[in-house]
Design a protein around this motif. Structure first.
Motif, PDB file in Angstrom:
ATOM      1  N   GLY A   2      46.074  35.562  41.453  1.00 30.71           N
ATOM      2  CA  GLY A   2      45.476  35.259  42.750  1.00 30.71           C
ATOM      3  C   GLY A   2      45.046  33.808  42.842  1.00 30.71           C
ATOM      4  O   GLY A   2      45.119  33.038  41.890  1.00 30.71           O
ATOM      5  N   LYS A   3      44.588  33.446  43.996  1.00 31.12           N
ATOM      6  CA  LYS A   3      44.177  32.068  44.274  1.00 31.12           C
ATOM      7  C   LYS A   3      42.721  31.831  43.893  1.00 31.12           C
ATOM      8  O   LYS A   3      41.930  32.758  43.782  1.00 31.12           O
ATOM      9  CB  LYS A   3      44.321  31.777  45.764  1.00 31.12           C
ATOM     10  CG  LYS A   3      45.732  31.856  46.268  1.00 31.12           C
ATOM     11  CD  LYS A   3      45.746  31.553  47.746  1.00 31.12           C
ATOM     12  CE  LYS A   3      46.589  32.583  48.446  1.00 31.12           C
ATOM     13  NZ  LYS A   3      46.482  32.522  49.877  1.00 31.12           N
ATOM     14  N   ASP A  55      44.100  37.213  48.916  1.00 29.63           N
ATOM     15  CA  ASP A  55      44.401  37.142  47.482  1.00 29.63           C
ATOM     16  C   ASP A  55      43.530  36.155  46.714  1.00 29.63           C
ATOM     17  O   ASP A  55      44.008  35.451  45.829  1.00 29.63           O
ATOM     18  CB  ASP A  55      45.880  36.804  47.247  1.00 29.63           C
ATOM     19  CG  ASP A  55      46.810  37.828  47.867  1.00 29.63           C
ATOM     20  OD1 ASP A  55      46.490  39.024  47.798  1.00 29.63           O
ATOM     21  OD2 ASP A  55      47.844  37.419  48.429  1.00 29.63           O
ATOM     22  N   ASP A  57      41.284  35.444  43.903  1.00 31.62           N
ATOM     23  CA  ASP A  57      40.912  36.028  42.615  1.00 31.62           C
ATOM     24  C   ASP A  57      39.577  35.472  42.141  1.00 31.62           C
ATOM     25  O   ASP A  57      38.731  36.200  41.625  1.00 31.62           O
ATOM     26  CB  ASP A  57      41.982  35.703  41.569  1.00 31.62           C
ATOM     27  CG  ASP A  57      41.574  36.160  40.179  1.00 31.62           C
ATOM     28  OD1 ASP A  57      41.606  37.378  39.929  1.00 31.62           O
ATOM     29  OD2 ASP A  57      41.201  35.297  39.357  1.00 31.62           O
TER      30      ASP A  57
END
Length: 119
Positions: A2-3, A55, A57
């Motif tokens: 994820g980002k 997304d 993270d």
């Protein structure tokens, strides 16, 4: 993977949030940016408003605890896996809220975590 959302992003090359953006990209991580002043760094826009990023993270904080309350609900709503409180951003109240929402909390330096393979 994820980002990572950097809250407190800056185009000032002397700021740790700028260095974190640079290093995260160098290590192959995608980033999103929120800061006080709109700008573009490394081809990414620094947003000045909270956005519904997908997304996420990790959220890494580069704002002092006095500016964090406006982000409490927002960060929880993103449902990140973890939030990193970089040196000088520690906030027991926010950390407890995150823990209550099953979000992992780390008081650490994003730059050191990257360089030591702990990110």
């Amino acid at each position: 993977m994820g980002k990572t959302l950097i809250i407190g992003a800056s185009s000032d090359t002397g700021r740790y949030s700028y260095l974190a953006a640079q290093e995260l990209l160098a290590y192959g991580h995608e980033i999103e940016l929120i800061g006080r002043k709109p700008d573009v760094i490394f081809g990414k826009k620094i947003e000045t408003q909270k956005k519904d990023f997908e997304d996420i993270d990790t959220v890494t904080l580069y704002i002092s605890d006095k500016f964090q309350p406006e982000y409490y609900k927002y960060v929880v709503s993103l449902n990140p896996r973890r939030v990193i409180f970089n040196p000088g951003t520690e906030n027991p109240e926010f950390e407890e809220l995150l823990i209550q929402n099953d979000i992992h909390v780390e008081e650490a330096c994003t730059l050191v975590m990257l360089k030591t393979g702990q990110y």
